[in-house]
Design a protein around this motif. Structure first.
Motif, PDB file in Angstrom:
ATOM      1  N   GLU A 176      -0.314  -5.710   3.270  1.00 29.14           N
ATOM      2  CA  GLU A 176       0.468  -4.729   3.826  1.00 29.14           C
ATOM      3  C   GLU A 176      -0.362  -3.232   3.923  1.00 29.14           C
ATOM      4  O   GLU A 176      -1.446  -2.915   3.095  1.00 29.14           O
ATOM      5  CB  GLU A 176       1.385  -4.086   2.879  1.00 29.14           C
ATOM      6  CG  GLU A 176       2.516  -2.964   3.144  1.00 29.14           C
ATOM      7  CD  GLU A 176       3.799  -2.942   2.438  1.00 29.14           C
ATOM      8  OE1 GLU A 176       4.447  -1.952   2.619  1.00 29.14           O
ATOM      9  OE2 GLU A 176       3.693  -3.695   1.413  1.00 29.14           O
TER      10      GLU A 176
ATOM     11  N   ASP B  53       4.793   1.071   8.845  1.00 30.53           N
ATOM     12  CA  ASP B  53       4.326   0.106   7.925  1.00 30.53           C
ATOM     13  C   ASP B  53       4.143  -1.019   8.421  1.00 30.53           C
ATOM     14  O   ASP B  53       4.871  -1.648   9.699  1.00 30.53           O
ATOM     15  CB  ASP B  53       5.421   0.035   6.462  1.00 30.53           C
ATOM     16  CG  ASP B  53       5.095  -1.165   5.580  1.00 30.53           C
ATOM     17  OD1 ASP B  53       4.302  -0.591   4.728  1.00 30.53           O
ATOM     18  OD2 ASP B  53       5.264  -2.474   5.597  1.00 30.53           O
TER      19      ASP B  53
ATOM     20  N   THR C 205       0.253   0.780   5.170  1.00 32.27           N
ATOM     21  CA  THR C 205       1.024   1.930   5.164  1.00 32.27           C
ATOM     22  C   THR C 205       0.481   3.080   5.081  1.00 32.27           C
ATOM     23  O   THR C 205      -0.577   3.598   4.819  1.00 32.27           O
ATOM     24  CB  THR C 205       2.286   1.729   4.127  1.00 32.27           C
ATOM     25  OG1 THR C 205       3.547   2.359   4.562  1.00 32.27           O
ATOM     26  CG2 THR C 205       1.837   2.384   2.883  1.00 32.27           C
TER      27      THR C 205
ATOM     28  N   VAL D 268       9.770  -8.449   1.699  1.00 36.28           N
ATOM     29  CA  VAL D 268       9.218  -7.430   2.319  1.00 36.28           C
ATOM     30  C   VAL D 268       9.791  -5.808   2.218  1.00 36.28           C
ATOM     31  O   VAL D 268       9.112  -4.845   2.588  1.00 36.28           O
ATOM     32  CB  VAL D 268       9.341  -7.655   3.957  1.00 36.28           C
ATOM     33  CG1 VAL D 268       8.188  -8.944   4.345  1.00 36.28           C
ATOM     34  CG2 VAL D 268      10.440  -7.725   4.622  1.00 36.28           C
TER      35      VAL D 268
ATOM     36  N   PHE E 274       4.338   1.403  -1.536  1.00 33.63           N
ATOM     37  CA  PHE E 274       4.631   0.227  -0.501  1.00 33.63           C
ATOM     38  C   PHE E 274       5.870  -0.298  -0.534  1.00 33.63           C
ATOM     39  O   PHE E 274       6.831  -0.202  -1.356  1.00 33.63           O
ATOM     40  CB  PHE E 274       3.473  -0.952  -0.852  1.00 33.63           C
ATOM     41  CG  PHE E 274       2.095  -0.452  -0.897  1.00 33.63           C
ATOM     42  CD1 PHE E 274       1.425  -0.575   0.495  1.00 33.63           C
ATOM     43  CD2 PHE E 274       1.527   0.170  -2.006  1.00 33.63           C
ATOM     44  CE1 PHE E 274       0.085  -0.185   0.426  1.00 33.63           C
ATOM     45  CE2 PHE E 274       0.007   0.489  -1.761  1.00 33.63           C
ATOM     46  CZ  PHE E 274      -0.498   0.638  -0.788  1.00 33.63           C
TER      47      PHE E 274
ATOM     48  N   GLN F  40       3.251  -5.465   7.638  1.00 29.11           N
ATOM     49  CA  GLN F  40       2.949  -6.518   6.787  1.00 29.11           C
ATOM     50  C   GLN F  40       2.977  -7.927   7.586  1.00 29.11           C
ATOM     51  O   GLN F  40       3.328  -8.109   8.499  1.00 29.11           O
ATOM     52  CB  GLN F  40       4.230  -6.655   5.833  1.00 29.11           C
ATOM     53  CG  GLN F  40       4.669  -5.462   4.852  1.00 29.11           C
ATOM     54  CD  GLN F  40       5.490  -5.457   3.927  1.00 29.11           C
ATOM     55  OE1 GLN F  40       5.645  -6.649   3.410  1.00 29.11           O
ATOM     56  NE2 GLN F  40       6.695  -4.731   3.909  1.00 29.11           N
TER      57      GLN F  40
ATOM     58  N   SER G 122       1.057 -11.673   0.892  1.00 30.45           N
ATOM     59  CA  SER G 122       1.403 -10.651   1.620  1.00 30.45           C
ATOM     60  C   SER G 122       0.390  -9.478   1.787  1.00 30.45           C
ATOM     61  O   SER G 122      -0.024  -9.095   0.818  1.00 30.45           O
ATOM     62  CB  SER G 122       2.559 -10.255   1.287  1.00 30.45           C
ATOM     63  OG  SER G 122       3.187  -9.028   1.902  1.00 30.45           O
TER      64      SER G 122
ATOM     65  N   ASN H 244       7.060  -3.509   0.286  1.00 32.04           N
ATOM     66  CA  ASN H 244       7.164  -4.853  -0.182  1.00 32.04           C
ATOM     67  C   ASN H 244       7.438  -4.857  -1.861  1.00 32.04           C
ATOM     68  O   ASN H 244       6.898  -3.882  -2.447  1.00 32.04           O
ATOM     69  CB  ASN H 244       5.746  -5.842  -0.064  1.00 32.04           C
ATOM     70  CG  ASN H 244       6.107  -6.931  -0.515  1.00 32.04           C
ATOM     71  OD1 ASN H 244       6.245  -7.600  -1.731  1.00 32.04           O
ATOM     72  ND2 ASN H 244       5.737  -7.922   0.626  1.00 32.04           N
TER      73      ASN H 244
END
Length: 380
Positions: A334, A350, A336, A95, A142, A352, A332, A144
Protein backbone atom coordinates in the motif's frame (compact mmCIF):
# COMPACT_ATOMS: atom_id res chain seq x y z
CA UNK A 1 -17.62 -11.24 34.81
CA UNK A 2 -19.71 -9.20 37.29
CA UNK A 3 -18.50 -11.29 40.26
CA UNK A 4 -14.87 -11.04 39.14
CA UNK A 5 -15.14 -7.27 38.76
CA UNK A 6 -16.70 -6.90 42.23
CA UNK A 7 -13.88 -8.86 43.84
CA UNK A 8 -11.28 -6.89 41.88
CA UNK A 9 -12.91 -3.63 42.98
CA UNK A 10 -12.82 -4.62 46.66
CA UNK A 11 -9.17 -5.66 46.49
CA UNK A 12 -8.33 -2.50 44.59
CA UNK A 13 -9.98 -0.28 47.22
CA UNK A 14 -8.21 -2.04 50.10
CA UNK A 15 -4.73 -2.14 48.62
CA UNK A 16 -4.29 1.08 46.64
CA UNK A 17 -3.37 4.01 48.90
CA UNK A 18 -4.30 7.59 48.15
CA UNK A 19 -1.32 9.37 46.64
CA UNK A 20 -0.15 12.39 48.58
CA UNK A 21 1.19 13.84 45.34
CA UNK A 22 -2.05 13.60 43.35
CA UNK A 23 -2.72 16.38 40.88
CA UNK A 24 -5.15 19.15 41.74
CA UNK A 25 -8.73 18.01 41.04
CA UNK A 26 -10.32 19.34 37.88
CA UNK A 27 -14.01 20.12 37.53
CA UNK A 28 -16.09 17.52 35.65
CA UNK A 29 -16.24 18.06 31.90
CA UNK A 30 -18.24 16.57 29.04
CA UNK A 31 -17.00 16.73 25.45
CA UNK A 32 -18.58 15.59 22.21
CA UNK A 33 -17.12 14.81 18.82
CA UNK A 34 -18.02 13.54 15.37
CA UNK A 35 -15.88 11.78 12.76
CA UNK A 36 -17.06 10.91 9.25
CA UNK A 37 -14.90 8.65 7.13
CA UNK A 38 -15.60 7.75 3.53
CA UNK A 39 -13.67 5.33 1.31
CA UNK A 40 -14.18 5.45 -2.44
CA UNK A 41 -12.61 2.24 -3.77
CA UNK A 42 -12.16 0.96 -7.31
CA UNK A 43 -10.88 -2.53 -8.02
CA UNK A 44 -9.43 -1.85 -11.45
CA UNK A 45 -8.06 -5.32 -12.06
CA UNK A 46 -7.75 -8.83 -10.65
CA UNK A 47 -9.56 -10.17 -7.61
CA UNK A 48 -13.16 -11.37 -7.87
CA UNK A 49 -14.33 -8.70 -10.29
CA UNK A 50 -13.70 -5.08 -11.20
CA UNK A 51 -15.97 -2.43 -9.74
CA UNK A 52 -16.37 0.63 -7.56
CA UNK A 53 -17.96 1.10 -4.14
CA UNK A 54 -18.37 3.87 -1.58
CA UNK A 55 -18.09 2.92 2.09
CA UNK A 56 -18.83 5.27 4.98
CA UNK A 57 -18.59 5.37 8.75
CA UNK A 58 -20.04 8.10 10.96
CA UNK A 59 -18.82 7.98 14.56
CA UNK A 60 -20.31 10.13 17.33
CA UNK A 61 -18.23 10.26 20.51
CA UNK A 62 -18.80 11.44 24.06
CA UNK A 63 -16.09 11.77 26.71
CA UNK A 64 -16.72 12.54 30.38
CA UNK A 65 -13.88 13.53 32.69
CA UNK A 66 -14.79 13.60 36.37
CA UNK A 67 -13.02 14.16 39.65
CA UNK A 68 -10.66 11.81 41.52
CA UNK A 69 -9.50 10.02 38.39
CA UNK A 70 -12.91 9.00 37.04
CA UNK A 71 -13.73 9.16 33.33
CA UNK A 72 -16.11 7.55 30.86
CA UNK A 73 -16.42 7.18 27.11
CA UNK A 74 -19.07 6.15 24.64
CA UNK A 75 -19.49 6.18 20.89
CA UNK A 76 -22.07 5.35 18.25
CA UNK A 77 -21.19 4.13 14.77
CA UNK A 78 -23.39 4.33 11.69
CA UNK A 79 -21.75 2.12 9.08
CA UNK A 80 -22.50 1.66 5.39
CA UNK A 81 -20.30 -1.27 4.42
CA UNK A 82 -20.29 -2.82 0.98
CA UNK A 83 -18.33 -6.05 1.43
CA UNK A 84 -15.71 -4.65 -0.94
CA UNK A 85 -13.07 -7.29 -0.25
CA UNK A 86 -15.52 -10.16 -0.58
CA UNK A 87 -17.23 -8.85 -3.70
CA UNK A 88 -14.38 -7.14 -5.56
CA UNK A 89 -10.74 -7.41 -4.48
CA UNK A 90 -11.16 -10.87 -2.91
CA UNK A 91 -8.52 -10.34 -0.24
CA UNK A 92 -8.58 -11.69 3.30
CA UNK A 93 -6.97 -8.78 5.16
CA UNK A 94 -9.56 -6.18 4.03
CA UNK A 95 -8.38 -3.28 1.86
CA UNK A 96 -10.67 -0.95 3.87
CA UNK A 97 -10.73 -0.69 7.65
CA UNK A 98 -14.33 0.58 7.51
CA UNK A 99 -15.59 -2.35 5.44
CA UNK A 100 -17.71 -3.28 8.44
CA UNK A 101 -21.19 -4.59 9.22
CA UNK A 102 -23.81 -2.19 7.86
CA UNK A 103 -26.01 -0.69 10.55
CA UNK A 104 -25.94 1.52 13.62
CA UNK A 105 -23.92 0.11 16.48
CA UNK A 106 -22.91 1.03 20.02
CA UNK A 107 -19.18 1.06 19.40
CA UNK A 108 -18.00 1.42 23.01
CA UNK A 109 -19.30 2.31 26.46
CA UNK A 110 -16.89 2.12 29.37
CA UNK A 111 -15.98 3.58 32.77
CA UNK A 112 -12.41 4.23 33.89
CA UNK A 113 -10.73 4.91 37.23
CA UNK A 114 -7.15 6.16 37.55
CA UNK A 115 -5.16 6.17 40.78
CA UNK A 116 -1.64 6.70 42.08
CA UNK A 117 -1.18 9.82 39.95
CA UNK A 118 -2.46 7.92 36.87
CA UNK A 119 0.05 5.07 37.34
CA UNK A 120 -2.74 2.49 37.74
CA UNK A 121 -5.83 2.53 35.51
CA UNK A 122 -8.89 0.26 35.56
CA UNK A 123 -11.35 0.20 32.65
CA UNK A 124 -14.57 -1.82 32.56
CA UNK A 125 -17.50 -1.96 30.14
CA UNK A 126 -18.08 -2.55 26.44
CA UNK A 127 -14.60 -2.08 24.99
CA UNK A 128 -12.93 -2.23 21.60
CA UNK A 129 -9.90 -4.36 22.49
CA UNK A 130 -7.83 -2.90 19.66
CA UNK A 131 -8.05 0.60 21.16
CA UNK A 132 -5.75 -0.64 23.94
CA UNK A 133 -3.95 -3.79 22.75
CA UNK A 134 -1.86 -4.19 19.59
CA UNK A 135 -2.23 -0.49 18.75
CA UNK A 136 -0.01 0.48 15.82
CA UNK A 137 0.50 4.24 15.86
CA UNK A 138 2.20 4.56 12.47
CA UNK A 139 0.09 1.85 10.82
CA UNK A 140 -3.10 3.78 11.63
CA UNK A 141 -2.37 6.03 8.63
CA UNK A 142 -3.20 3.27 6.13
CA UNK A 143 -6.57 2.03 4.86
CA UNK A 144 -5.81 -1.69 4.94
CA UNK A 145 -7.28 -3.16 8.14
CA UNK A 146 -4.24 -5.34 8.87
CA UNK A 147 -2.09 -2.27 9.50
CA UNK A 148 -4.35 -1.31 12.39
CA UNK A 149 -4.98 -4.78 13.83
CA UNK A 150 -2.75 -7.68 12.80
CA UNK A 151 -4.83 -10.39 11.14
CA UNK A 152 -3.22 -13.14 13.22
CA UNK A 153 -4.91 -11.58 16.28
CA UNK A 154 -8.04 -10.19 14.60
CA UNK A 155 -9.08 -13.64 13.28
CA UNK A 156 -9.53 -14.85 16.87
CA UNK A 157 -12.91 -13.08 17.07
CA UNK A 158 -11.58 -10.52 19.54
CA UNK A 159 -13.68 -7.40 20.03
CA UNK A 160 -13.10 -4.69 17.45
CA UNK A 161 -15.14 -1.92 15.85
CA UNK A 162 -18.06 -1.95 15.55
CA UNK A 163 -18.61 -4.99 17.81
CA UNK A 164 -17.20 -4.39 21.30
CA UNK A 165 -17.11 -7.01 24.05
CA UNK A 166 -17.67 -6.86 27.77
CA UNK A 167 -14.22 -6.56 29.30
CA UNK A 168 -11.96 -5.46 32.14
CA UNK A 169 -8.51 -3.91 31.60
CA UNK A 170 -5.80 -3.10 34.14
CA UNK A 171 -2.94 -0.87 32.98
CA UNK A 172 0.09 -0.18 35.16
CA UNK A 173 2.65 2.52 34.35
CA UNK A 174 5.61 0.89 36.08
CA UNK A 175 7.86 3.81 35.13
CA UNK A 176 8.00 6.62 32.60
CA UNK A 177 9.11 4.13 29.93
CA UNK A 178 7.50 0.82 30.95
CA UNK A 179 3.80 -0.11 30.82
CA UNK A 180 1.99 -3.37 31.54
CA UNK A 181 -1.55 -4.16 30.35
CA UNK A 182 -3.78 -7.07 31.32
CA UNK A 183 -7.24 -7.62 29.92
CA UNK A 184 -10.02 -10.18 30.16
CA UNK A 185 -12.88 -10.13 27.65
CA UNK A 186 -15.81 -12.08 26.38
CA UNK A 187 -13.99 -14.16 23.75
CA UNK A 188 -16.29 -13.08 20.89
CA UNK A 189 -17.31 -9.48 20.31
CA UNK A 190 -21.02 -8.83 19.78
CA UNK A 191 -23.48 -11.62 19.04
CA UNK A 192 -22.68 -13.76 15.96
CA UNK A 193 -26.37 -14.66 15.69
CA UNK A 194 -27.33 -10.96 15.43
CA UNK A 195 -24.37 -9.27 13.71
CA UNK A 196 -26.36 -6.19 12.67
CA UNK A 197 -27.80 -5.44 16.12
CA UNK A 198 -27.30 -2.05 17.81
CA UNK A 199 -25.73 -3.63 20.89
CA UNK A 200 -25.23 -7.28 21.80
CA UNK A 201 -23.76 -8.74 24.97
CA UNK A 202 -24.11 -12.50 25.03
CA UNK A 203 -21.86 -14.38 27.43
CA UNK A 204 -21.71 -18.00 26.37
CA UNK A 205 -19.96 -20.75 28.26
CA UNK A 206 -19.13 -22.35 24.91
CA UNK A 207 -17.16 -19.23 23.87
CA UNK A 208 -15.42 -18.61 27.19
CA UNK A 209 -13.13 -15.69 27.90
CA UNK A 210 -10.07 -14.27 26.21
CA UNK A 211 -7.07 -13.04 28.18
CA UNK A 212 -4.52 -10.55 26.85
CA UNK A 213 -1.20 -9.42 28.23
CA UNK A 214 0.98 -6.71 26.74
CA UNK A 215 4.19 -5.02 27.83
CA UNK A 216 5.33 -1.78 26.22
CA UNK A 217 8.79 -0.25 26.61
CA UNK A 218 9.16 3.29 25.32
CA UNK A 219 12.40 4.89 24.19
CA UNK A 220 13.31 8.14 22.51
CA UNK A 221 11.34 8.31 19.28
CA UNK A 222 9.65 4.93 19.53
CA UNK A 223 8.60 1.85 21.45
CA UNK A 224 8.65 -1.94 21.59
CA UNK A 225 5.50 -3.98 22.39
CA UNK A 226 5.12 -7.69 23.06
CA UNK A 227 1.73 -9.28 23.64
CA UNK A 228 0.08 -12.65 24.14
CA UNK A 229 -3.56 -13.77 24.06
CA UNK A 230 -5.33 -17.00 24.92
CA UNK A 231 -8.90 -18.30 25.17
CA UNK A 232 -10.23 -20.30 28.10
CA UNK A 233 -12.32 -22.69 25.98
CA UNK A 234 -10.78 -25.25 23.63
CA UNK A 235 -11.70 -25.27 19.94
CA UNK A 236 -11.73 -28.01 17.31
CA UNK A 237 -8.63 -28.37 15.18
CA UNK A 238 -9.21 -27.61 11.52
CA UNK A 239 -7.65 -30.91 10.38
CA UNK A 240 -10.90 -32.65 11.41
CA UNK A 241 -8.98 -34.97 13.70
CA UNK A 242 -11.52 -34.43 16.45
CA UNK A 243 -8.86 -33.06 18.79
CA UNK A 244 -9.20 -29.72 20.57
CA UNK A 245 -7.00 -27.16 22.28
CA UNK A 246 -7.14 -23.57 23.48
CA UNK A 247 -6.66 -20.86 20.82
CA UNK A 248 -3.67 -18.62 21.48
CA UNK A 249 -1.24 -16.28 19.79
CA UNK A 250 1.73 -13.99 20.34
CA UNK A 251 2.75 -10.75 18.63
CA UNK A 252 5.41 -8.07 18.79
CA UNK A 253 5.95 -4.70 17.19
CA UNK A 254 8.54 -1.95 17.17
CA UNK A 255 8.28 1.70 16.09
CA UNK A 256 11.39 3.79 15.49
CA UNK A 257 11.96 7.41 14.45
CA UNK A 258 14.66 7.03 11.81
CA UNK A 259 15.10 10.70 10.86
CA UNK A 260 13.55 13.23 13.28
CA UNK A 261 12.19 16.47 11.86
CA UNK A 262 13.07 19.40 14.07
CA UNK A 263 13.08 18.87 17.82
CA UNK A 264 10.02 16.60 17.97
CA UNK A 265 10.83 12.94 18.54
CA UNK A 266 7.70 11.52 16.86
CA UNK A 267 7.81 13.63 13.67
CA UNK A 268 9.87 12.93 10.57
CA UNK A 269 10.67 9.57 9.01
CA UNK A 270 9.36 6.70 11.13
CA UNK A 271 9.38 2.99 10.50
CA UNK A 272 7.62 0.09 12.13
CA UNK A 273 7.63 -3.67 12.01
CA UNK A 274 5.04 -6.09 13.39
CA UNK A 275 5.09 -9.87 13.53
CA UNK A 276 2.59 -12.29 15.01
CA UNK A 277 1.76 -15.98 15.18
CA UNK A 278 -1.45 -17.89 15.93
CA UNK A 279 -2.08 -21.57 16.51
CA UNK A 280 -1.80 -23.05 13.02
CA UNK A 281 -3.81 -26.10 14.05
CA UNK A 282 -6.86 -23.94 14.79
CA UNK A 283 -6.72 -20.96 12.40
CA UNK A 284 -6.47 -20.50 8.64
CA UNK A 285 -3.66 -17.96 9.17
CA UNK A 286 -0.65 -19.07 11.16
CA UNK A 287 1.58 -16.02 10.90
CA UNK A 288 1.61 -12.33 10.01
CA UNK A 289 4.45 -10.01 9.04
CA UNK A 290 3.98 -6.33 8.25
CA UNK A 291 5.59 -2.95 8.48
CA UNK A 292 6.34 0.24 6.64
CA UNK A 293 7.56 3.81 6.58
CA UNK A 294 5.74 7.10 7.05
CA UNK A 295 7.05 10.64 6.68
CA UNK A 296 5.46 13.79 8.10
CA UNK A 297 5.63 16.99 6.08
CA UNK A 298 7.08 15.61 2.83
CA UNK A 299 6.50 18.89 0.95
CA UNK A 300 7.63 22.39 1.86
CA UNK A 301 4.92 24.20 3.76
CA UNK A 302 2.85 20.99 4.16
CA UNK A 303 3.94 19.90 7.66
CA UNK A 304 0.51 18.39 8.44
CA UNK A 305 0.62 16.00 5.46
CA UNK A 306 1.89 12.43 5.73
CA UNK A 307 3.11 10.02 3.07
CA UNK A 308 3.58 6.32 3.66
CA UNK A 309 4.32 2.91 2.19
CA UNK A 310 3.47 -0.36 3.93
CA UNK A 311 3.34 -4.10 3.40
CA UNK A 312 1.21 -6.72 5.14
CA UNK A 313 1.59 -10.46 4.56
CA UNK A 314 -0.25 -13.41 6.09
CA UNK A 315 0.86 -17.03 5.87
CA UNK A 316 -1.80 -19.71 5.57
CA UNK A 317 -1.40 -22.59 8.02
CA UNK A 318 -0.35 -26.04 6.84
CA UNK A 319 -3.48 -27.59 8.29
CA UNK A 320 -5.65 -25.20 6.27
CA UNK A 321 -3.65 -25.65 3.06
CA UNK A 322 -3.91 -29.42 3.43
CA UNK A 323 -7.60 -29.18 2.56
CA UNK A 324 -7.34 -26.28 0.08
CA UNK A 325 -5.31 -25.95 -3.10
CA UNK A 326 -3.93 -22.46 -2.56
CA UNK A 327 -0.95 -20.14 -2.33
CA UNK A 328 1.09 -20.08 0.86
CA UNK A 329 0.66 -16.33 1.49
CA UNK A 330 -1.44 -13.26 0.74
CA UNK A 331 0.60 -10.04 0.56
CA UNK A 332 -0.65 -6.47 0.28
CA UNK A 333 1.44 -3.45 -0.70
CA UNK A 334 0.00 0.00 0.00
CA UNK A 335 1.11 3.55 -0.87
CA UNK A 336 -0.82 6.51 0.51
CA UNK A 337 -0.69 10.28 0.97
CA UNK A 338 -2.80 12.13 3.57
CA UNK A 339 -3.40 15.75 2.51
CA UNK A 340 -4.86 18.09 5.13
CA UNK A 341 -7.23 20.43 3.31
CA UNK A 342 -7.89 22.33 6.54
CA UNK A 343 -7.80 21.38 10.23
CA UNK A 344 -10.16 18.45 10.65
CA UNK A 345 -10.51 17.71 6.91
CA UNK A 346 -8.19 15.18 5.21
CA UNK A 347 -8.17 13.80 1.66
CA UNK A 348 -6.04 10.71 1.16
CA UNK A 349 -5.41 9.06 -2.22
CA UNK A 350 -4.39 5.43 -1.83
CA UNK A 351 -3.11 2.55 -3.96
CA UNK A 352 -3.06 -1.12 -2.93
CA UNK A 353 -1.73 -4.13 -4.79
CA UNK A 354 -2.70 -7.55 -3.43
CA UNK A 355 -0.70 -10.65 -4.36
CA UNK A 356 -2.68 -13.93 -4.19
CA UNK A 357 -5.93 -12.55 -2.71
CA UNK A 358 -7.11 -15.00 -0.01
CA UNK A 359 -4.51 -17.43 -1.37
CA UNK A 360 -6.99 -18.37 -4.11
CA UNK A 361 -5.00 -19.52 -7.14
CA UNK A 362 -7.99 -18.81 -9.37
CA UNK A 363 -7.82 -15.08 -8.60
CA UNK A 364 -5.38 -12.73 -10.29
CA UNK A 365 -3.47 -10.18 -8.25
CA UNK A 366 -5.74 -7.24 -7.46
CA UNK A 367 -5.08 -3.52 -7.96
CA UNK A 368 -7.26 -1.17 -5.91
CA UNK A 369 -7.33 2.62 -6.26
CA UNK A 370 -8.87 4.46 -3.35
CA UNK A 371 -9.65 7.86 -1.87
CA UNK A 372 -10.17 8.37 1.85
CA UNK A 373 -12.04 11.46 3.07
CA UNK A 374 -12.07 12.16 6.80
CA UNK A 375 -13.90 15.01 8.52
CA UNK A 376 -13.64 15.41 12.29
CA UNK A 377 -15.30 17.87 14.65
CA UNK A 378 -14.83 18.39 18.37
CA UNK A 379 -13.22 15.85 20.70
CA UNK A 380 -11.86 12.71 18.98
Amino acid sequence: MGRAFSIATVIYGLTVPVSSHAAEPTPPALAFGAIWTGHLLDNVGGGVKTGTALLSDLELTSTWTGENGWSAYGDLQAVQGRGFSGNYSGDLQMVSNIDLLTGTHLGELWLRKSALADQLTTTVGLINLNDVFDVQDAGALFLNASHGFGYDFAQSGASAKPLPALGLIEEWHVSETLRLRLGVFDAVGGDPDRPGSFVAVKLRRSEGLQYQFEVESDFKGGYVKIGHWENTVAADMIDESGQTRRPSGTYGQVLVTLIPKGEEEDVGLRGWLRAGVADDKLFSVGDYLGGGLIYNGPLHGRDQDTIGVAIASVGFSRAYRATHEMATRETSLEITYAYEVKPGVVLQPDVQYIVHPSGDLALHNALVLGLNCRISLGSP
